[in-house]
Design a protein around this motif. Sequence first.
Motif, PDB file in Angstrom:
ATOM      1  N   THR A 212      -1.551  -9.623  -3.464  1.00 44.43           N
ATOM      2  CA  THR A 212      -0.517  -8.961  -2.670  1.00 44.43           C
ATOM      3  C   THR A 212      -0.622  -9.337  -1.196  1.00 44.43           C
ATOM      4  O   THR A 212       0.325  -9.130  -0.436  1.00 44.43           O
ATOM      5  N   GLN A 231       5.085 -11.561  -7.868  1.00 43.13           N
ATOM      6  CA  GLN A 231       3.993 -10.590  -7.923  1.00 43.13           C
ATOM      7  C   GLN A 231       3.601 -10.145  -6.516  1.00 43.13           C
ATOM      8  O   GLN A 231       3.292  -8.970  -6.282  1.00 43.13           O
ATOM      9  N   ARG A 233       5.603  -9.976  -3.893  1.00 42.41           N
ATOM     10  CA  ARG A 233       6.635  -9.081  -3.357  1.00 42.41           C
ATOM     11  C   ARG A 233       6.642  -7.723  -4.042  1.00 42.41           C
ATOM     12  O   ARG A 233       6.850  -6.692  -3.409  1.00 42.41           O
ATOM     13  N   SER A 234       6.415  -7.701  -5.364  1.00 44.89           N
ATOM     14  CA  SER A 234       6.482  -6.432  -6.099  1.00 44.89           C
ATOM     15  C   SER A 234       5.168  -5.652  -6.036  1.00 44.89           C
ATOM     16  O   SER A 234       5.140  -4.443  -6.314  1.00 44.89           O
ATOM     17  N   GLN A 236       2.714  -6.019  -8.042  1.00 41.81           N
ATOM     18  CA  GLN A 236       2.203  -5.763  -9.386  1.00 41.81           C
ATOM     19  C   GLN A 236       2.317  -7.010 -10.239  1.00 41.81           C
ATOM     20  O   GLN A 236       3.050  -7.941  -9.896  1.00 41.81           O
ATOM     21  N   ARG A 255       8.807 -10.118 -18.890  1.00 40.78           N
ATOM     22  CA  ARG A 255      10.136  -9.506 -18.741  1.00 40.78           C
ATOM     23  C   ARG A 255      10.209  -8.128 -19.386  1.00 40.78           C
ATOM     24  O   ARG A 255      11.122  -7.353 -19.088  1.00 40.78           O
ATOM     25  N   TRP A 260       4.394  -3.202 -15.533  1.00 39.28           N
ATOM     26  CA  TRP A 260       4.890  -3.726 -14.258  1.00 39.28           C
ATOM     27  C   TRP A 260       6.421  -3.786 -14.272  1.00 39.28           C
ATOM     28  O   TRP A 260       7.016  -4.873 -14.302  1.00 39.28           O
ATOM     29  N   PRO A 261       7.089  -2.628 -14.250  1.00 36.41           N
ATOM     30  CA  PRO A 261       8.552  -2.611 -14.372  1.00 36.41           C
ATOM     31  C   PRO A 261       9.263  -3.302 -13.207  1.00 36.41           C
ATOM     32  O   PRO A 261      10.333  -3.893 -13.400  1.00 36.41           O
ATOM     33  N   VAL A 262       8.676  -3.240 -12.003  1.00 36.39           N
ATOM     34  CA  VAL A 262       9.338  -3.859 -10.848  1.00 36.39           C
ATOM     35  C   VAL A 262       9.334  -5.383 -10.980  1.00 36.39           C
ATOM     36  O   VAL A 262      10.217  -6.072 -10.459  1.00 36.39           O
ATOM     37  N   LEU A 263       8.333  -5.931 -11.698  1.00 40.01           N
ATOM     38  CA  LEU A 263       8.215  -7.380 -11.853  1.00 40.01           C
ATOM     39  C   LEU A 263       9.188  -7.924 -12.893  1.00 40.01           C
ATOM     40  O   LEU A 263       9.510  -9.119 -12.868  1.00 40.01           O
ATOM     41  N   GLY A 265      12.425  -7.745 -13.448  1.00 36.51           N
ATOM     42  CA  GLY A 265      13.651  -8.391 -12.969  1.00 36.51           C
ATOM     43  C   GLY A 265      13.409  -9.778 -12.400  1.00 36.51           C
ATOM     44  O   GLY A 265      14.020 -10.756 -12.855  1.00 36.51           O
TER      45      GLY A 265
END
Length: 424
Positions: A212, A231, A233-234, A236, A255, A260-263, A265
């Motif tokens: 990060t 990874q 930016r998110s 995670q 996907r 890691w739900p933010v990753l 997209g």
Amino acid sequence: MSTDELSLRLQVVTEELAVADDELAAQQREIDELIAREVDTRRTASAVVRSVPVPVLVTDAAGAIIEANLAAATLFGVPAARLVRKPVQALVPAGARPIVRDLVSGARNVDSTGATLEVTPRAGLPRTVRVVITTGARWLDSRPVLTWVLEDVTLPLSDDDADPAVLQALATLAALPVGDLSRHQLLTRLAGLAAGAVPGASWSSVVLGDPTEPTELAADSEEAQRIDGAQWRSGQGPAVAAHREGVPVRSTDLRQDGRWPVLAGPAGQTPVRSALAVPIRAQDPTVVPAVRGVLTVYGPEPGAFETARHVDRVLVFAEAASALLHDLDRIAELRATAENLTVAMRSRAGIEQAKGLVAGWLECSVEEAFQVLTHLSQHRNVKLRDLAALAVADPSRHDLRPVLAGALDRVRAQRDAAHEGSSS
């Protein structure tokens, strides 16, 4: 001052400067030794060789062994130190020696070559090994150094049929020219080798520091760069988790990974589906933090890295990355020490010259000349080496001499005052 007194003073100055010259020569020898140690590091096998879990020999162009790792010592039943200077031909039966000679001769003209041959351990039955030889130019005079990676056919690297591509990747890895390429170049090469050696992997990257807040990124492809950036930016993903937890982390499908739900997209905008991230640990257990970075391989198909064999393969390259960083740190430390000593020696040489000049100009002792230069340096906020350089650069300038004479008067006055104070 009489001629005899002046001659005696000049003799004293000359003798004191000769002592200083001896000290400078000793410093130069120390620098030369440091540089020789760096050369030796680059000439011999690096820690990467020792980290590879298969037998590795490093030889000169004639096939004489320069270094052997523990796995090679185990294969031949001989301590690694005793393998050094032995010709590789001595490790095979008489009937296989022409093959070895042909391998050595052929390796000089190609980047890589290989064969299957029989070797004779010190004890036990002969064993059949597959060997890959990679040619490198690690010697500073550009003479080729050969890196031999051997695989006991009865003990394959994995639980399935041995993969020659893995052996080739390990041979190339062991021959990486530590000291000749930058850290970024070496890590990028390592990432590419990992991607080629792990089944199902198409891309790979090495991230140093926390993913990060990375201190350095080295990727073998745009795809790896994009998913690493996602990874970062998110905050995670598998690389982030491997770094924080200090254990290998895999994802069947980035996907759809609920951790890691933010990753999800950003991952969907890349061809990457599966991932396996392994922490790169420091060689020295006292180093903090213990995890220096993360090696991650990526695949275009879901579930590409589900077996222990995949983890073992990536761990080999993560350990190699750790060894590589250790070597690079050692070489950088040697270079920095040599450079600092060189700068210090040059400054010292200039100061010694200036002391002699000032002693001659003011007809004082070398010790007083040094006190004069130190006094001016402190009171005029000028570095001593810069003041010395000014005096040495133009010995004929006359405007400096009155300043030096005034400083000598103040130095002597302070000394006399101190002496009177101690006497009373």
